[in-house]
Design a protein around this motif. Sequence first.
Motif, short mmCIF file in Angstrom:
data_model
loop_
_atom_site.label_atom_id
_atom_site.label_comp_id
_atom_site.label_asym_id
_atom_site.label_seq_id
_atom_site.Cartn_x
_atom_site.Cartn_y
_atom_site.Cartn_z
N LYS A 249 5.70 4.52 1.50
CA LYS A 249 5.25 5.22 2.69
C LYS A 249 4.72 4.20 3.70
CE LYS A 249 5.90 9.45 1.24
NZ LYS A 249 6.83 10.38 1.92
N PRO A 250 5.09 4.34 4.99
CA PRO A 250 4.60 3.39 5.99
C PRO A 250 3.11 3.55 6.22
CG PRO A 250 5.80 5.18 7.05
CD PRO A 250 5.99 5.35 5.57
N GLY A 251 2.40 2.43 6.19
CA GLY A 251 0.97 2.45 6.43
C GLY A 251 0.60 1.68 7.68
N ALA A 252 -0.63 1.21 7.73
CA ALA A 252 -1.11 0.47 8.89
C ALA A 252 -0.46 -0.91 8.95
CB ALA A 252 -2.63 0.33 8.83
N ALA A 253 -0.26 -1.40 10.16
CA ALA A 253 0.37 -2.71 10.36
C ALA A 253 -0.67 -3.82 10.21
CB ALA A 253 1.04 -2.77 11.72
N ILE A 254 -1.11 -4.04 8.99
CA ILE A 254 -2.17 -5.02 8.72
C ILE A 254 -1.58 -6.42 8.60
CG2 ILE A 254 -3.64 -3.34 7.58
CD1 ILE A 254 -2.62 -4.42 4.91
N ASP A 255 -2.46 -7.41 8.67
CA ASP A 255 -2.07 -8.81 8.53
C ASP A 255 -1.89 -9.12 7.05
OD1 ASP A 255 -1.66 -11.50 8.60
OD2 ASP A 255 -3.55 -12.01 9.59
#
Length: 263
Positions: A249-255
């Motif tokens: 599932k796509p989540g937050a665009a974290i580093d």
Amino acid sequence: MLSTPPSLPTKTDLAIIGAGPHTLTLVTHLLQKRQNMRGKILVFDKGGKWMNHWQHQFAALEIPHLRSPAVHHPDPNPFALRKFAESRNSEFFPPYDLPGTQLFEDFCNDYHYCMNIPKITVVAGLAGAGKTTWITQQIACSDNTTSNILYFSPGTGNVPIDQTRIKSEYPTVKVFGDGQEVEFLNQLSTADAVYIELGFYLELNAITPILDNLSYRAIAQGAAPYRNIAILPPHLQDSEYHTWAEEIKPGAAIDISITPTQL
């Protein structure tokens, strides 16, 4: 809705032709008002899956966003899409915050999944990717005021941040942490849905014994074994989670350049 149902019943309470967004809306509203209709509805579509025609039409015409604002979607809660897109605000288009096509499609896919959610769902992913947020979205799909929902997050020790959030947002959900494994296992037989959140600090195979135990219990109770879900930033394409999970599932665009230490 199954793409290739093994067999069809000789009768059903309600049959619906077409599996587009309007049918998804109808079914979700109906199930919210009449929980006893679950399992008594059949949806037929020549595409074999939800939103198939809608997806093809939007792709063929290269439509970037919907014409309706963010409150128009299948969920009875008008703010559900906003909550789903907490980490994807850039996918709303001005001037009226119109949902992007991919965002709306992901939301609908997530929503019809939660209508058929297995009893035990194990959720893992990187720190900050949105695991707890995804779980709260699934809880919101259900009638959480009457359903018996369990949440377990092992390895949190004295910093139960996620458990505290679940308790705060959904007081009726039974939350378990370290030292409460026995109580958690004892309540499995009466649960309607179970969520296990694995922190980024745990090796995926470290939790295998308890998951296997849960699987045996679920099968004994006539339910499906647990299902593995990974919540990952969209740009992460290859990781141990991709091998482990049944669904990404796509989540937050974290580093992802910051690699936390696992236990």
